[in-house]
Design a protein around this motif. Structure first.
Motif, PDB file in Angstrom:
ATOM      1  N   GLY A 107       0.821  -1.212   0.000  1.00 18.17           N
ATOM      2  CA  GLY A 107       0.000   0.000   0.000  1.00 18.17           C
ATOM      3  C   GLY A 107       0.850   1.254   0.000  1.00 18.17           C
ATOM      4  O   GLY A 107       0.597   2.200  -0.744  1.00 18.17           O
ATOM      5  N   ILE A 125       2.353   2.178  -3.366  1.00 15.80           N
ATOM      6  CA  ILE A 125       1.355   2.721  -4.297  1.00 15.80           C
ATOM      7  C   ILE A 125       1.081   4.186  -3.943  1.00 15.80           C
ATOM      8  O   ILE A 125       1.034   5.054  -4.815  1.00 15.80           O
ATOM      9  CB  ILE A 125       0.053   1.891  -4.262  1.00 15.80           C
ATOM     10  N   GLY A 126       0.945   4.452  -2.642  1.00 12.06           N
ATOM     11  CA  GLY A 126       0.727   5.829  -2.202  1.00 12.06           C
ATOM     12  C   GLY A 126       1.870   6.744  -2.623  1.00 12.06           C
ATOM     13  O   GLY A 126       1.655   7.827  -3.167  1.00 12.06           O
ATOM     14  N   LEU A 153       1.792   7.412  -6.364  1.00  5.48           N
ATOM     15  CA  LEU A 153       0.757   8.389  -6.728  1.00  5.48           C
ATOM     16  C   LEU A 153       1.219   9.802  -6.405  1.00  5.48           C
ATOM     17  O   LEU A 153       0.860  10.764  -7.079  1.00  5.48           O
ATOM     18  CB  LEU A 153      -0.549   8.088  -5.985  1.00  5.48           C
ATOM     19  N   ASN A 200      -3.456  -5.654  -2.988  1.00  8.07           N
ATOM     20  CA  ASN A 200      -3.011  -4.306  -3.340  1.00  8.07           C
ATOM     21  C   ASN A 200      -2.292  -4.268  -4.691  1.00  8.07           C
ATOM     22  O   ASN A 200      -2.270  -3.232  -5.365  1.00  8.07           O
ATOM     23  CB  ASN A 200      -2.117  -3.727  -2.239  1.00  8.07           C
ATOM     24  N   PHE A 228      -4.893  -3.618  -6.929  1.00  7.50           N
ATOM     25  CA  PHE A 228      -5.255  -2.195  -6.875  1.00  7.50           C
ATOM     26  C   PHE A 228      -4.347  -1.377  -7.799  1.00  7.50           C
ATOM     27  O   PHE A 228      -4.813  -0.522  -8.557  1.00  7.50           O
ATOM     28  CB  PHE A 228      -5.145  -1.658  -5.433  1.00  7.50           C
ATOM     29  N   TYR A 268      -7.626  14.583  -9.160  1.00 12.95           N
ATOM     30  CA  TYR A 268      -8.509  13.546  -9.697  1.00 12.95           C
ATOM     31  C   TYR A 268      -8.728  12.448  -8.659  1.00 12.95           C
ATOM     32  O   TYR A 268      -8.090  12.432  -7.610  1.00 12.95           O
ATOM     33  CB  TYR A 268      -7.961  13.000 -11.019  1.00 12.95           C
ATOM     34  N   HIS A 269      -9.634  11.540  -8.990  1.00  9.69           N
ATOM     35  CA  HIS A 269     -10.015  10.482  -8.056  1.00  9.69           C
ATOM     36  C   HIS A 269      -9.380   9.159  -8.476  1.00  9.69           C
ATOM     37  O   HIS A 269      -9.426   8.784  -9.640  1.00  9.69           O
ATOM     38  CB  HIS A 269     -11.540  10.353  -8.035  1.00  9.69           C
ATOM     39  N   VAL A 270      -8.809   8.472  -7.505  1.00  6.65           N
ATOM     40  CA  VAL A 270      -8.206   7.164  -7.748  1.00  6.65           C
ATOM     41  C   VAL A 270      -8.973   6.142  -6.912  1.00  6.65           C
ATOM     42  O   VAL A 270      -9.105   6.307  -5.701  1.00  6.65           O
ATOM     43  CB  VAL A 270      -6.715   7.156  -7.333  1.00  6.65           C
ATOM     44  N   THR A 271      -9.482   5.113  -7.552  1.00  8.46           N
ATOM     45  CA  THR A 271     -10.276   4.122  -6.819  1.00  8.46           C
ATOM     46  C   THR A 271     -10.036   2.718  -7.359  1.00  8.46           C
ATOM     47  O   THR A 271      -9.730   2.535  -8.536  1.00  8.46           O
ATOM     48  CB  THR A 271     -11.786   4.460  -6.889  1.00  8.46           C
ATOM     49  N   LEU A 299     -12.481   0.691  -7.368  1.00  8.42           N
ATOM     50  CA  LEU A 299     -13.741   0.357  -8.032  1.00  8.42           C
ATOM     51  C   LEU A 299     -13.559   0.536  -9.530  1.00  8.42           C
ATOM     52  O   LEU A 299     -12.768   1.375  -9.971  1.00  8.42           O
ATOM     53  CB  LEU A 299     -14.851   1.323  -7.588  1.00  8.42           C
ATOM     54  N   LEU A 345     -13.978   8.373 -11.722  1.00  8.34           N
ATOM     55  CA  LEU A 345     -15.085   8.217 -10.769  1.00  8.34           C
ATOM     56  C   LEU A 345     -15.758   6.853 -10.960  1.00  8.34           C
ATOM     57  O   LEU A 345     -15.809   6.334 -12.075  1.00  8.34           O
ATOM     58  CB  LEU A 345     -16.100   9.354 -10.950  1.00  8.34           C
ATOM     59  N   PRO A 346     -16.269   6.257  -9.850  1.00  5.38           N
ATOM     60  CA  PRO A 346     -16.856   4.919  -9.927  1.00  5.38           C
ATOM     61  C   PRO A 346     -17.910   4.798 -11.020  1.00  5.38           C
ATOM     62  O   PRO A 346     -18.710   5.713 -11.229  1.00  5.38           O
ATOM     63  CB  PRO A 346     -17.499   4.743  -8.546  1.00  5.38           C
TER      64      PRO A 346
END
Lengths: 377, 81, 275
Positions: free
Chosen positions: A63, A66-67, A70, A90, A93, A226-229, A231, A238-239
């Motif tokens: 984890g 990855i953080g 980013l 992960n 992910f 931006y969004h990282v997910t 999902l 975005l999901p």
């Protein structure tokens, strides 16, 4: 000009190469036989302004890298079988969120705790299918000391270029083996950095399809917000549960690999021109196979070697060609038959495929390959 | 955004308070009605995709602009000017 | 005057997905007011979560948002903070995410005293998966996996993180949004690992099973379980049974913060290397 010869272990070379490739963050957890990589990174990263952290567990170290990636740092972790199992979620992910990073797995005997101090090659299929869901994979498997250095650098470059995690598979033999090696000067090392967006924040789509199927990646704190997910998501990040959106983005992620095979695939061939028998081997067993081929050639056997450095994606086309050329393919590996399944799949019955398998924690020696080849012939 | 009830005009200080309920955001949970110390708000039945209720500003003149309804609304559905 | 939340919200994503009466929205608004009060630039904030209802919050926030795997938000956040110690890293999560599957990361983030603020929306249930009991489900309460009532003892999250080394700890119910905002603001400004526990509500998965389906009734029930710190000081332990203490519970500004200590390592290593 290369530097003078120096003595290194495979694990030490991974750390040397990572720092040379621009790695500035390492998150790890102690595990035999990979710990020397973390030890060396803890010493040398702060010397170049980088940061090392020993996380509370294997999952956390995956984890953390990855953080950090980013946030813009080239990042790496190193582990072995049990730890590689723990990292799988992960790892998935990083694949769906398309985050560049390098995961080193120094393979030891398994399953479970298995043989912590002895070699194996039994995580080859786990590297391909270990995390759930469909996903592309790049996994590299060097055999020699200088190759460990070069493939580690290449792992970082491929991760950055294709915006995805790259797995570097070593085994305990080459990880702990000490040999003299001449390393390149820093100006001789090609370094690739992630492609950055050139559009405004409003126009930026972190997961859009592009000509090369690799969307540019903004780092955190660069104004793109931006969004990282994990999902399934739309091009904005975005999901989304929209069938067409989800399908298209899954297919695009596969294309990052399937449309760049020439760039990603790498192998070495020896004496294949007139070969009637082939050996396909990788990692430390690639070295045994090289010796075996030389020995058998000296005895007049028309045998050649195909040694993939990129295990995933599998060099399907070339292996199919080889199968059409030769009558028999031997696949020695320190497992009960993993890469041999891919070879069989591509041989499509054109050649007889024979596995040479050993899982007791002792490497397959050249003479064992030689005698098996002679036995069948 | 569409507002349910607009009691008075401009949003200038010393003007009487104005309570807005944003239709699309209100899920009719009743929290605002409960926290309002002067009973400005009531719940009314409406056909929507949530529970079939939304808050309505029934007695705007009672509002003391304490902001509790706005603070405690979980749905970004109330504005007090 | 009305508060403008839009500065920190991806307005196109509102209305949010949370059920009518769910407390998460109140927590989210408290966080936004705290950001506003501190005048934090949204480009400088990483907003990180794990999995669960609360963990959907980053999707609605207009900043650098990261929705990670179940329980692992603090691990990802640690990587971000180490890569950019000068930026703000904020983590949100539910009780299950933060203290069950994420329990190991929680205690180790606290031990390191890394400058991350964690806001836990504690609604005492796994909401998204259908109302299973969590480490904070009060004794005897019904959950989909506790049909005979909660049989396990529960965590006092505040005590847990204090023991592990967090240097700012506060707790408040969502019925006091203004106080929640104040504690979140103090936690965000605090240099070190800060934890704010927002005692919250899940009318659907927790309430319906416990005759507290009405959001208002549930909120009153929750509010009555909270005891302000000053009042609790004069109460006997048995009086505090099944209740929780609210307020600013702990603060220590003397312990060094992790990324600052690591910077000293870098400075020393680089100096040595360049000699």
């Amino acid at each position: 000009m290369s530097k003078r010869m120096e003595l290194y272990s495979g694990n030490e070379l991974v750390a040397e190469a990572a720092i040379a490739a621009g790695c500035r963050f390492f998150g790890g957890y102690p595990i035999t036989p990979s710990s020397e990589i973390a030890e060396r990174m803890s010493k040398f990263l702060p010397q170049v302004g980088g940061r090392f952290i020993q996380m509370e567990d294997e999952i956390a170290s995956m984890g953390a890298i990855i953080g950090a990636s980013l946030a813009g740092e080239k990042s790496m972790t190193a582990t072995s079988g049990p730890g590689f199992s723990l990292k799988q979620e992960n790892l998935g992910f990083a694949m769906i969120a398309e985050v560049p990073c390098v995961i080193v797995n120094v393979m030891r005997g398994g399953p479970s705790t298995g043989l912590p101090t002895a070699p194996s090659q039994s995580d080859v299929m786990q590297a391909r299918w270990g995390t759930h869901g469909d996903h592309p994979v790049i996994a590299l498997a060097p055999s020699y000391m200088r190759e460990i250095f070069d493939e580690t650098v290449r792992a970082f470059n491929l991760a950055e270029k294709y915006r995805m995690p790259v797995i570097l598979l070593l085994d305990e033999v080459i990880a702990h083996l000490h040999e003299g090696v001449a390393l390149p000067e820093s100006d001789e090392i090609e370094i690739v950095n992630r492609k950055k967006p050139t559009v405004s924040r409003e126009e930026y789509e972190p997961y859009a399809d592009t000509k090369d199927h690799v969307p540019p990646m903004a780092n955190f704190f660069e104004g793109y917000r931006y969004h990282v997910t994990g999902l399934s998501h739309n091009p904005k990040g975005l999901p989304s549960t929209d069938f067409e959106v989800v399908h298209a983005i899954q297919v695009r992620r596969q294309k990052k690999i399937t449309e760049h095979l020439d760039d990603i695939l790498k192998w070495e061939e020896r004496s294949m021109e007139d070969a009637e028998i082939a050996i396909i081997a990788y990692g430390s067993i690639g070295r045994s196979a090289t010796d075996a081929v030389e020995h058998l050639r000296a005895e007049g056997v028309k045998i050649g070697l195909f040694r993939p450095l990129t295990l995933w994606p599998f060099p399907e086309k070339r292996v199919a060609e080889i199968a059409r050329q030769v009558k028999r393919i031997f696949v020695p590996e320190m497992n009960l038959g993993q890469l041999v399944l891919e070879v069989e799949r591509m041989a499509k019955g054109d050649a007889e495929v024979i596995g040479i398998n050993q899982v007791g924690g002792v490497m397959i020696r050249p003479r064992e390959i030689v005698s098996r080849v002679k036995e069948v012939a | 955004m569409v507002t349910a009830e607009v009691a008075a005009k401009p949003k200038v200080k010393k003007e009487p308070p104005v309570v807005d309920v944003i239709f699309e955001n209100c899920k009719g949970c009743n929290i605002c009605v409960d926290v309002c110390p002067t009973n400005v708000l009531v719940l009314i039945k409406v056909p929507n995709k949530w529970e079939g209720y939304i808050a309505e500003v029934k007695y705007p003149e009672k509002c003391t602009r304490c902001m509790l309804c706005e603070i405690e609304c979980p749905d970004f559905a109330i504005k007090v000017y | 005057m009305t508060f403008n939340y839009d500065e920190y919200v991806r307005t196109e994503t509102i209305p949010h997905m949370w059920c009518p009466g769910c407390g998460i929205g109140i927590v989210m608004k408290s966080i936004i007011r705290a950001f506003t009060a501190l005048k934090w630039d949204k480009n400088d904030i990483a907003f990180v979560s794990g999995i669960g209802c609360t963990s959907r919050m980053p999707g609605y926030m207009d900043m650098n948002t990261l929705h990670t795997t179940h329980g692992r938000a603090l691990a990802f956040a640690t990587g971000i903070k180490l890569a950019h110690p000068e930026k703000h890293v904020v983590v949100v999560g539910g009780d299950g995410d933060a203290t069950a599957i994420g329990g190991n990361h929680l205690i180790h983030a606290a031990r390191r005293n890394i400058d991350i603020t964690l806001i836990i929306n504690d609604n005492a249930i796994y909401g998204m998966t259908g109302g299973q009991y969590s480490p904070t489900t009060p004794p005897h309460m019904i959950a989909s996996t506790a049909p005979y009532g909660m049989v396990e003892p529960n965590f006092d999250i505040a005590k847990l993180v204090m023991g592990a080394g967090a240097t700012y700890v506060a707790r408040e119910t969502i019925s006091k949004g203004i106080m929640l905002e104040k504690y979140i603001k103090t936690g965000l400004a605090h240099k070190g690992f800060s934890v704010i526990v927002a005692e919250s509500t899940c009318p659907i998965q927790f309430g319906r099973r416990n005759r507290l389906a009405d959001p208002v009734e549930l909120m009153h029930w929750l509010k009555n379980r909270g005891v302000p710190k000053t009042k609790a000081a004069g109460m006997a332990p048995e009086e505090l049974q099944d209740r929780f203490v609210t307020g600013e519970l702990f603060r220590d500004d003397s312990r060094p913060e992790f990324t600052e200590v690591y910077q000293q390592v870098i400075d020393a290593a680089m100096k040595k290397e360049n000699k």
